[in-house]
Design an enzyme around this catalytic site. Structure first.
Site, PDB file in Angstrom:
ATOM      1  CD  GLU A 203      39.833  47.260  44.032  1.00  0.00           C
ATOM      2  OE1 GLU A 203      38.728  46.801  43.835  1.00  0.00           O
ATOM      3  OE2 GLU A 203      40.528  48.243  43.197  1.00  0.00           O
ATOM      4  NE  ARG A 207      37.652  44.227  42.432  1.00  0.00           N
ATOM      5  CZ  ARG A 207      38.314  44.208  41.447  1.00  0.00           C
ATOM      6  NH1 ARG A 207      38.534  43.091  40.801  1.00  0.00           N
ATOM      7  NH2 ARG A 207      38.824  45.451  40.939  1.00  0.00           N
ATOM      8  CG  ASP A 336      36.261  56.127  40.414  1.00  0.00           C
ATOM      9  OD1 ASP A 336      36.543  56.215  41.799  1.00  0.00           O
ATOM     10  OD2 ASP A 336      36.482  55.576  39.878  1.00  0.00           O
ATOM     11  CD  GLU A 471      34.143  51.521  35.293  1.00  0.00           C
ATOM     12  OE1 GLU A 471      34.522  51.097  34.018  1.00  0.00           O
ATOM     13  OE2 GLU A 471      34.616  51.431  36.144  1.00  0.00           O
ATOM     14  CB  THR A 560      31.342  51.079  43.397  1.00  0.00           C
ATOM     15  OG1 THR A 560      31.832  51.617  42.301  1.00  0.00           O
ATOM     16  CG2 THR A 560      32.354  50.332  44.269  1.00  0.00           C
TER      17      THR A 560
HETATM   18  C1  DMJ Z   1      35.389  47.791  39.673  1.00  0.00           C
HETATM   19  O1  DMJ Z   1      36.079  47.422  40.863  1.00  0.00           O
HETATM   20  C2  DMJ Z   1      34.359  49.009  40.261  1.00  0.00           C
HETATM   21  O2  DMJ Z   1      33.446  49.121  39.555  1.00  0.00           O
HETATM   22  C3  DMJ Z   1      35.168  50.099  40.816  1.00  0.00           C
HETATM   23  O3  DMJ Z   1      34.245  51.122  41.387  1.00  0.00           O
HETATM   24  C4  DMJ Z   1      35.932  50.677  39.692  1.00  0.00           C
HETATM   25  N1  DMJ Z   1      36.879  49.761  39.237  1.00  0.00           N
HETATM   26  C5  DMJ Z   1      36.451  48.553  38.563  1.00  0.00           C
HETATM   27  C6  DMJ Z   1      35.879  48.542  37.413  1.00  0.00           C
HETATM   28  O4  DMJ Z   1      36.200  49.274  36.551  1.00  0.00           O
END
Ligand code: DMJ
Length: 571
Positions: A203, A207, A336, A471, A560
């Protein structure tokens, strides 16, 4: 903030449009593109004069890269996978975009540095929503991780101003200069990583590290790179495990890393979705250890048994380095972004690392073979789950990243059937929103039985919440960029309106909700996740843009968490 310099990276490979990549799916001519966007979007190259540059490391890296490059060049023209012939140089961008495309470094630089035009009506609505979210954060949660908009307070997971950092590049892209400057001042004066605090490696990488790196690339402000390098160094102890598969958590003040209390497992998606950021940090600083640590994980996971036709289990043990809880396969939580980062690293590296591509294509083949089904009565294509050979028609909203990733792959030259699947799954993800109050629940189950009166999309009471996730709109952005079909913009517009109707808190901010099936009482949960500003609103803004050069898919790859990082120069 430093004034913009021309980008030093050579122009990225330009995808070559080939209509035959879309049999049966004619790319619609996109509307005339007007350049809109923030000033000085630019790619930052490693700053050779910087004090952060480790001369010796750089030289060794260049030597190593030279050798590797020679080897790769020998094998890069054609990549074959189970009969699919893929030419890495080819892409699928529509013809009108080709005609308009930059042809070399100089032109590329000129375009990217153009002054922004004015945003269109829908983009203005996104800016308005962002300002409303930011107002709440600024008033009630400034410098804290997340806004609790209903109670007008905040929550902390790391105590590092998560929302502020996640939102930096969105403010730059939306041209919110005043807000960006104020946030930059906070980063400069208040963001301190010498803190006795545990962070989740994944995370915080996607981020914080990702957010700082893209803020650096877009603004050219060295402060963000310095912070990124400091933070990257503090994450590295996570990789000191017997298997070199990182622990889930690391204390950035003490340097002590550890798995969750109940297990020595890490999550497969987490350990395989930090590579874009660590690789870019190495490229920018010239310090190889970030890239080496992350790529060791990729190599290790590549070599593991326990996959099912390219599909990976959800857990991996940090001591043995083996997959655990094997036999369960999903494209949702915990697996994912493994697939997403295979493709995106291949793109980031200039489409040379063929092992990444092969693993990605193997994964897509596995999805098609084991997880893809159609619902009844409307025959919606969806991706379910497999548990020890038993199929479940369950799909997380998280899986809705997949149409976008498939479209991105097709744009970069992968088979046309990836694009067809992307479009079919996009329809399904839209229906997951449409068949509710306009916002998708966290998890749905699809009806498989033709003889019932049931609807295609079913929701269990425990799964009715919406966390403001990105998403669906993320994929809409890719689908629009790659097809030019305006229906994707219209669907995104509906979703933005639903966010405004059901999640907007009058005093500032947006709140996740507990029930997407009750328009009269959506039940706010009192939390605005940082990804609403970092991802959801950014993708909506980009979706509504008609300018393919605004963060072009041939120049940038989004991590992501929607933070754009540059595609490296071709060899
Ligand atoms: C985000 O932190 C990122 O997109 C991650 O890949 C999946 N979860 C959240 C958003 O849903």
């Amino acid at each position: 903030m430093r004034p913009a310099k021309p980008p030093v990276l050579p122009a990225p490979q330009k995808a070559d449009a080939k209509a035959e990549h879309f049999p049966g799916v004619l790319p619609q001519k996109p509307p005339r593109h007007f350049r809109r966007g923030p000033p000085n979007l630019q790619i930052r190259a490693p700053d050779k004069g910087s004090k952060d540059m480790r001369q010796g490391d750089t030289q060794r890296r260049e030597e190593a890269e030279g050798g590797a490059r020679q080897k790769e060049n020998a094998q890069r023209t054609i990549v074959s996978w189970r009969g699919a012939v893929i030419e890495p140089e080819q892409g699928t961008e529509g013809p009108s975009r080709k005609a308009d495309a930059p042809t070399g470094p100089a032109l590329q630089a000129t375009r990217i540095q153009n002054q922004p035009g004015s945003p269109n009506g829908r983009q203005k609505a996104v800016i308005e929503a962002f300002r409303h979210a930011w107002t709440g954060y600024r008033k009630f949660a400034w410098g804290h991780d997340e806004l609790k908009p209903v109670s007008r307070s905040f929550s902390e997971c790391f105590g590092l101003g998560l929302t502020l950092i996640d939102a930096l590049d969105t403010m730059w892209i939306l041209n919110l200069k005043k807000e960006f400057k104020e946030a930059r001042t906070w980063v400069s004066k208040k963001l301190v990583f010498q803190k006795d605090v545990d962070v989740n490696l994944f995370e915080s990488t996607i981020r914080i590290l990702g957010g700082l790196l893209s803020a650096y690339h877009l603004s050219g402000d060295h402060l963000f790179l310095e912070k990124a390098e400091d933070f990257g160094n503090r994450l590295l102890p996570a990789f000191q495990t017997p298997s070199k598969i990182p622990y889930s958590d690391v204390n950035i003040g003490t340097g002590v890393a550890h798995p969750p209390r109940w297990t020595s497992d890490s999550t497969v998606a987490e350990v395989t979705s930090i590579q874009l950021e660590f690789r870019e940090l190495s490229r920018l600083t010239g310090v190889k250890k970030f890239q080496e640590a992350a790529e060791e994980v990729t190599r290790h996971v590549h070599s593991l048994s326990g996959k099912k036709d390219g599909l990976v289990p959800m857990f991996i043990n940090t001591h043995t380095g083996l997959f655990t809880h094997t036999g369960v396969f999903t494209l949702g939580a915990r697996a994912d972004s493994y697939y997403e980062y295979l493709l995106k690293q291949w793109i980031q590296g200039g489409k040379k690392e063929t092992q990444l591509l092969e693993d990605y294509i193997a994964g897509i083949e596995g999805i098609k073979r084991h997880l893809l089904h159609k619902s009844e009565p409307r025959k919606l294509t969806f991706v379910g789950e497999l548990t020890h050979g038993r199929f479940s028609a369950k799909m997380d909203h998280l899986v809705c990243f997949l149409p976008g990733t498939l479209a991105l792959g097709a744009h970069h030259g992968l088979p046309a059937e990836h694009m067809e699947l992307a479009q079919a799954l996009m329809d399904t993800c839209y229906q997951m929103n449409r068949q509710m109050t306009g916002l998708s629940p966290e998890i749905v189950h699809f009806n498989l039985y033709p003889q019932t009166t049931q609807k295609d999309v079913q929701v269990k009471p425990a799964d009715r919440h919406n966390l403001l996730r990105p998403e669906t709109v993320e994929s809409l952005f890719y689908l629009y960029r790659c097809t030019g079909d305006r229906k994707y913009q219209d669907w995104g517009w509906e979703i933005l309106q639903s966010f405004n109707t059901y999640t907007r808190v009058p005093s500032g901010g947006f709140s996740s909700i507990s029930n997407v099936q009750d328009p009269r009482n959506p039940q706010p949960r009192d939390k605005m996740e940082s990804f609403f500003l970092g991802e959801t609103l950014k993708y909506l803004y980009l979706l509504f843009s008609d300018d393919p050069d605004l963060l072009s898919l041939d120049t940038y790859v989004f991590n992501t968490e929607a933070h754009p990082l540059p595609i490296w120069a071709p060899a």
